[in-house]
Motif scaffolding. Structure first.
Motif, PDB file in Angstrom:
ATOM      1  N   CYS A 326      -2.392  54.628  22.784  1.00  0.00           N
ATOM      2  CA  CYS A 326      -3.764  54.739  23.214  1.00  0.00           C
ATOM      3  C   CYS A 326      -4.157  53.549  24.091  1.00  0.00           C
ATOM      4  O   CYS A 326      -4.137  52.463  23.442  1.00  0.00           O
ATOM      5  CB  CYS A 326      -4.982  55.157  22.365  1.00  0.00           C
ATOM      6  N   PHE A 328      -7.208  52.776  25.222  1.00  0.00           N
ATOM      7  CA  PHE A 328      -8.729  52.333  25.240  1.00  0.00           C
ATOM      8  C   PHE A 328      -8.769  51.159  24.559  1.00  0.00           C
ATOM      9  O   PHE A 328      -8.109  50.950  23.310  1.00  0.00           O
ATOM     10  CB  PHE A 328      -9.416  53.740  24.421  1.00  0.00           C
ATOM     11  N   CYS A 331      -7.888  50.290  20.445  1.00  0.00           N
ATOM     12  CA  CYS A 331      -7.457  51.412  19.823  1.00  0.00           C
ATOM     13  C   CYS A 331      -5.921  51.377  19.604  1.00  0.00           C
ATOM     14  O   CYS A 331      -5.392  50.830  20.277  1.00  0.00           O
ATOM     15  CB  CYS A 331      -7.597  52.868  20.586  1.00  0.00           C
ATOM     16  N   ARG A 333      -3.869  54.008  18.251  1.00  0.00           N
ATOM     17  CA  ARG A 333      -2.925  55.101  18.034  1.00  0.00           C
ATOM     18  C   ARG A 333      -2.003  55.271  18.868  1.00  0.00           C
ATOM     19  O   ARG A 333      -1.849  54.933  19.724  1.00  0.00           O
ATOM     20  CB  ARG A 333      -4.068  56.423  18.359  1.00  0.00           C
ATOM     21  N   CYS A 361      -5.611  58.139  23.158  1.00  0.00           N
ATOM     22  CA  CYS A 361      -5.613  59.522  22.148  1.00  0.00           C
ATOM     23  C   CYS A 361      -6.649  60.409  22.208  1.00  0.00           C
ATOM     24  O   CYS A 361      -7.768  60.262  22.820  1.00  0.00           O
ATOM     25  CB  CYS A 361      -5.864  58.539  20.749  1.00  0.00           C
ATOM     26  N   HIS A 364     -10.128  59.338  22.115  1.00  0.00           N
ATOM     27  CA  HIS A 364     -10.775  58.641  23.184  1.00  0.00           C
ATOM     28  C   HIS A 364     -10.670  59.498  24.674  1.00  0.00           C
ATOM     29  O   HIS A 364     -11.710  59.107  25.530  1.00  0.00           O
ATOM     30  CB  HIS A 364     -10.056  57.325  23.404  1.00  0.00           C
TER      31      HIS A 364
HETATM   32 ZN    ZN Z   1      -7.716  55.960  21.147  1.00  0.00          ZN
END
Ligand code: ZN
Ligand code: ZN
Length: 388
Positions: A326, A328, A331, A333, A361, A364
């Motif tokens: 991910c 974001f 993050c 993930r 993810c 997000h």
């Molecule tokens: Zn994320």
């Protein structure tokens, strides 16, 4: 002739007076240590009261005292007069009846040495193995209750039960297995209610699978534990569907105008679940692991049965190598949890090319579409996120 009536003392009046005195104490200035001591003392008093409640309740139950008030059982009398739920009322009656046969347990609870939950474990075990088998073994559990919390006492009690009544243990396990059930009910307000129960093995498997998906909690993760478990269950289903490949699963039916953003277009529908907001339709179609059917104004199919994801596998591999999970901010993930997000949606002229795509993810991705966050590339090539 004058006969002096015996003085009737009322210990319960004294009890209420003591509680009133406690209630009158201001606690704002108490130290944590003093509060801890008070809490222990109050808990002990509450457990002792439970023992006394059970002792009198057993006597009331034996003489069918409920009948005088028109109730049909002690449990229903407790429900109506003492405000217990159905399950709690039945449990109080069962505990009271068994405690009358368990002198050591009743005594330890009455002195406040063990808690009410300990007594519940012991009475439940007695119910399962029988009063006779328990008679010679009660001291083992009462001893253990002085040292163990109720959950650990339950494990000890299960071992004892297995020793005292192996066939009963197998029978109980089979009954528990037969009681397994799962209900998934769509409610009128568009949410699904899940309810059910699993046997030990099933419950342990599900819990382990959810924990594996949950992972450690991120610092910016504001979800409640219950919300995280719900997300993990959905993730379990999604990953299973993706592993199953192009077979039909969940379909989103959406008008081309809805995706294009023209106001007043027909709402998108998710089969089995009904109408979803436009933002959700955009997210699902952004990189569909679900099938998306696009229809025109008359409901005629324009494009159907997208068996593979919107982002083709070769491009997805390239994104995985570039984004590593991910994108974001903050993050971590991994790739397996992500969807490809079109910074400008494909239905609104955005290209399905690497410079218009980032991996996000599920959480997000949702924050961006349904939560209104805006994403843009920063000067250093980093993805920046702006709250609504
Ligand atoms: Zn994320
Ligand atoms: Zn998206």
């Amino acid at each position: 002739m004058f006969v002096a009536l015996p003085t009737i003392s009322n210990p319960l009046a004294g009890l209420h007076a003591a509680i009133d005195e406690c209630r009158a104490e201001p606690v704002a200035h108490f130290t944590d240590g003093a509060l801890a001591e008070d809490l222990l003392e109050l808990r002990r008093a509450a457990d002792r009261l439970e023992a006394e409640f059970a002792r009198r309740l057993e006597r009331f139950d034996r003489s069918r005292g409920f009948a005088a008030e028109g109730a049909i059982s002690t449990a229903s009398w407790l429900r109506h007069r003492c405000g217990f739920s159905g399950a709690a009322a039945s449990e109080r009656v069962a505990v009271a009846r068994h405690l009358a046969q368990l002198p050591l347990t009743a005594d330890a609870l009455g002195r406040g040495e063990i808690g009410y939950d300990h007594a519940r474990v012991i009475t439940r075990t007695t119910k399962s193995v029988g009063d006779d088998a328990m008679r010679g073994a009660e001291h083992i559990l009462v001893d253990a209750a002085h040292r163990l919390d109720p959950a650990r006492l339950q494990v000890a009690a299960d071992h004892l039960r297995h020793y005292l009544a192996p066939e009963r243990t197998l029978h109980d396990a089979n009954v528990a297995h037969d009681r397994r059930a799962l209900f998934i009910s769509p409610l009128l307000d568009g949410v699904f209610r899940i309810d059910g129960q699993l046997d030990r093995e099933g419950g342990a498997c599900l819990q382990a699978a959810l924990e594996a998906l949950l992972g450690p909690r991120a610092t910016d993760d504001t979800r409640t534990p219950a919300q995280r478990r719900a997300d993990a269950l959905v993730e379990l289903a999604r990953q299973r569907m993706e592993a199953a490949g192009g077979r039909p699963h969940v379909t989103l039916i959406v008008a081309a105008e809805t995706l294009a953003g023209s106001g007043g277009a027909t709402a998108a529908e998710l089969d089995r679940a009904g109408v979803v907001p436009d933002q959700t339709a955009l997210r699902i179609s952004c990189d569909a692991a679900l099938s998306v059917v696009t229809v025109d104004g008359q409901g005629r199919t324009l494009e159907a049965g997208r068996a593979s994801r919107t982002v083709p596998p070769s491009l997805r591999r390239a994104l995985a190598a570039r984004d590593r999970g991910c994108r974001f901010p903050g993050c971590d993930r991994p790739v397996g949890w992500t969807d490809g997000h079109h910074l400008q949606h494909w239905a609104r002229g955005g290209a399905t090319r690497a410079n218009n795509l980032v991996l996000l993810c599920r959480r997000h991705h949702r924050i961006v579409h349904e939560g209104g966050w805006r994403l843009a590339w920063g000067e250093q090539g980093e993805l920046e996120a702006f709250p609504p």
